[in-house]
Design a protein around this motif. Sequence first.
Motif, PDB file in Angstrom:
ATOM      1  N   CYS A  97      13.261 -12.843  39.196  1.00 51.53           N
ATOM      2  CA  CYS A  97      12.118 -12.128  38.648  1.00 51.53           C
ATOM      3  C   CYS A  97      10.880 -12.437  39.478  1.00 51.53           C
ATOM      4  O   CYS A  97      10.550 -13.598  39.710  1.00 51.53           O
ATOM      5  CB  CYS A  97      11.896 -12.547  37.199  1.00 51.53           C
ATOM      6  N   CYS A 118      14.022  -8.473  33.720  1.00 46.67           N
ATOM      7  CA  CYS A 118      14.017  -9.922  33.527  1.00 46.67           C
ATOM      8  C   CYS A 118      14.208 -10.208  32.041  1.00 46.67           C
ATOM      9  O   CYS A 118      13.571  -9.584  31.203  1.00 46.67           O
ATOM     10  CB  CYS A 118      12.688 -10.498  34.006  1.00 46.67           C
ATOM     11  N   CYS A 129       8.409 -14.570  36.953  1.00 46.70           N
ATOM     12  CA  CYS A 129       8.671 -15.928  36.458  1.00 46.70           C
ATOM     13  C   CYS A 129       9.678 -16.684  37.318  1.00 46.70           C
ATOM     14  O   CYS A 129       9.914 -17.869  37.103  1.00 46.70           O
ATOM     15  CB  CYS A 129       9.154 -15.887  35.007  1.00 46.70           C
ATOM     16  N   ASP A 136      13.149 -12.542  30.383  1.00 49.73           N
ATOM     17  CA  ASP A 136      11.931 -13.065  29.772  1.00 49.73           C
ATOM     18  C   ASP A 136      10.759 -12.095  29.874  1.00 49.73           C
ATOM     19  O   ASP A 136      10.007 -11.902  28.940  1.00 49.73           O
ATOM     20  CB  ASP A 136      11.525 -14.387  30.440  1.00 49.73           C
ATOM     21  N   CYS A 137      10.607 -11.489  31.036  1.00 45.44           N
ATOM     22  CA  CYS A 137       9.408 -10.671  31.269  1.00 45.44           C
ATOM     23  C   CYS A 137       9.634  -9.179  31.007  1.00 45.44           C
ATOM     24  O   CYS A 137       8.685  -8.407  31.055  1.00 45.44           O
ATOM     25  CB  CYS A 137       8.907 -10.834  32.693  1.00 45.44           C
TER      26      CYS A 137
HETATM   27 ZN    ZN Z   1      10.690 -12.812  34.430  1.00 44.86          ZN
END
Ligand code: ZN
Length: 835
Positions: free
Chosen positions: A482, A441, A485, A443-444
Amino acid sequence: MTSHVYHPREIEQQAQDYWDEEQSFKMSESSEGEKFYCLSMFPYPSGRLHMGHVRNYTIGDVISRYQRMQGKNVLQPMGWDAFGMPAENAAMKNNVPPARWTRENIDYMRTQLKQLGFAYDWQRELATCDPDYYRWEQWLFIQLYKKDLVYKKTAAVNWCPNDMTVLANEQVIDGCCWRCDTAVERKEIPQWFMKITAYADELLTELDNLPDWPEKVRTMQRNWIGRSKGIEVVFGIEGQDTGLKVFTTRPDTLMGVSYVAVAPEHALATEVARDNADIAAFIKECEHAGTSEASIEALEKRGLDLGLKAIHPISGEQVPVYVANFVLIGYGEGAVMAVPAHDQRDWEFAQKYQIPIRVVITPEGYDGDVDALVSDAAHVDKGVLVNSAEFTGLNFRQAFDAIAAYLEKNDRGRVRVNYRLRDWGVSRQRYWGAPIPMINCPDCGVVPVPEDQLPVVLPEEVVIDGEGSPIKKMPAFYQTTCPECGHDAQRETDTFDTFMESSWYYARYASYDQGESMLDQRADYWLPVDQYVGGIEHAILHLLYARFFHKLMRDAGLITSNEPFSRLLTQGMVLKDGSKMSKSRGNTVDPQELVGKYGADTVRLFTMFAAPPEQSLEWNGNAVEGASRFLKRFWKLVTDNDHLDLLAAWKGPGNVPAVDWQNADADCRKWRHEVHCLLQQSNRDFAKYQFNTVVSAGMKLLNLLYDVASARHSGTVGNTYDALLAEGIDILIRMLAPIVPHICHALWGLGGVGGALLDANWPQADPQALLRDNIEIVVQVNGKLRGKINIAAGAEQQQIEDAALGDDNVQRFIKGRQVRKIIVVPNKLVNIVVS
Ligand code: ZN
Ligand code: ANZ
């Protein structure tokens, strides 16, 4: 009317149908008897069985059937190591998806295995390419990720430019790819690793608890794990705060250090390379060498001075720092303290770059010129320290401890154990493997696939175009969201090394139909495998990874044993004209043709007779003919005349043979003695898994029974001969049943013997018959020969003495004298001492 002619095809089909209908090999945990789990290494479904398979699986089958007749609850499963590169290559060539190619091969090879009559519990069959199988591997991987036992890192890997894939160190042979022989390069890519090094110590020490593994295999694993005890020494770097750590197993040579060297990938080199084009170019060049030790060993040792100064931790002296191609980034600290006088690589390097060579070790009692010791090569033997300040005069052990203590006190080092074993890189850029259950991901970062979304199924309807893995170009596969998120994210498109699947299949057979978990309590019933059979080529990789997985599964609470395989048999190779049978050599023999021509039993018999399991087996067409002839004679003897009636009378349901062997005539007793001696020998050899001599005992027994049969027809003998013939046939059938199960099954049935031969008792030699009938013993009186007595072999001391004293001639010599002592030498003589 029974045919006296042996028709293998018919009887083999009948026997196999019988086992099928009766579900003879469907095993359960609730059966009586001690469990015995016999496993042969499962095959890669390449298309057809080869002779190596036939040998491997016959050995396993003979052991299984033998153990079953010992009254054990025997499990013998079979499956398919179904992922791997050949399927992709074949797919490209034949334009068929790897999945289809693989499953067709499995179907064909299953038929072949069935024709050979192997006693497999087919309900447990598994193929590692089935999502129901690999989902549990994905599940375990996620558990291990949570426990920090797997991790992702960008690392220099071995890259095969031809196969476009990363290779494990073990897949690099002499700097080349194990499959295609292309020179291996180094490449930096993100990889998934399993922390096998966390288990290095246990993997090493528990080798001592495997006494029934070949010593050779244990040694290979020990060397592979490569434990060394040494010291981590810190050299200061002039003008920098952080020091440079090196790992050495020879701290005794510390005072002889004349430079230090770091690997091309070492941070110190990278730093200098930032504004030094020569260094940068050198580092780049080194990428083309493989990362394995073998490829490093073969290199010309080269390097460049980084222009830094290292500070010796004891003398404070400054020595140059080199970047050198013979230092491995993955071992120790990726840096070495170089002692050219006592290490050959360092010596060669120092010669080349004119670095001082300082002798600090000499042989005990040496009083010659010290520099002469290193004029042609390094002096690598341990000895006594010289030119080493306060450490001078110490031997290796003393120096190790003293220098370790000194460094520890001054915070310049510590004792450390290092392993050659590296963490296991399990990412492969190939298509035909189990998807790695991870999501990237933006972001993660890395997020594991949630357990309720497992398995991550590999798409099977794909076209292999030779330009990388199709799933890397398949958004339907890699696009996902994801789990944390909910944003767009991408699946990992690498697949697992296929050694992952073969590392735990042996356990899954126990819980083959368990849909809720990887394993269940049945695994603890069957495991560990009591007998594992396979090729020596798996001595390190497969067997080490499987041991590692076993411990992982134990620590995940899935099983309680520590090791997967209690006993290991590594069978020898099958040779033809002195070299290994292989497609590339074009010297193969197709087992299918042999089975078609002679039947499975002949092929099994030949394979077992030609060599003991551990040794190599040389193909011999005449010996196959010989095996076939033997089986014909076996069939003929048992079905001849009234022999089947004799067998039925002897063995039929409810019959208890009661024969007065003591009163049989001498020839009959002698023959019976031989029958039981052969049986005893064969039982001893069976227990040692030395099947070739079991077969030769069977051959001798058959000849002997032919003699008995003809003596019986000479009309001079009584019916103890009938009994002996029946008993001998009964023994021979049971004794050969594990090796040639079809013919034995058929003859057992024809003889009207109740019950399945599979579960018949194992024949035991009659101790009475094992005694040699009568032996002659000489009798002396005061050391002079005075008579001979005939007495039962194994007679008691008292009996022998009585017989000796009772002999007429002996009586004459002892009459009226006092017997002082009687000495009996068993089976030889009696000496009577009289006054
Ligand atoms: Zn994520
Ligand atoms: C100084 C020395 C002097 C060494 C001597 C040997 C002989 P084993 O026993 O296999 O563990 N070494 C350490 N890290 C290295 C690396 N990353 N790449 C290449 N070589 C490395 O080997 C330990 C020895 O291998 C260490 O001991 C080090 O050289 C070298 F007379 O240190 B020795």
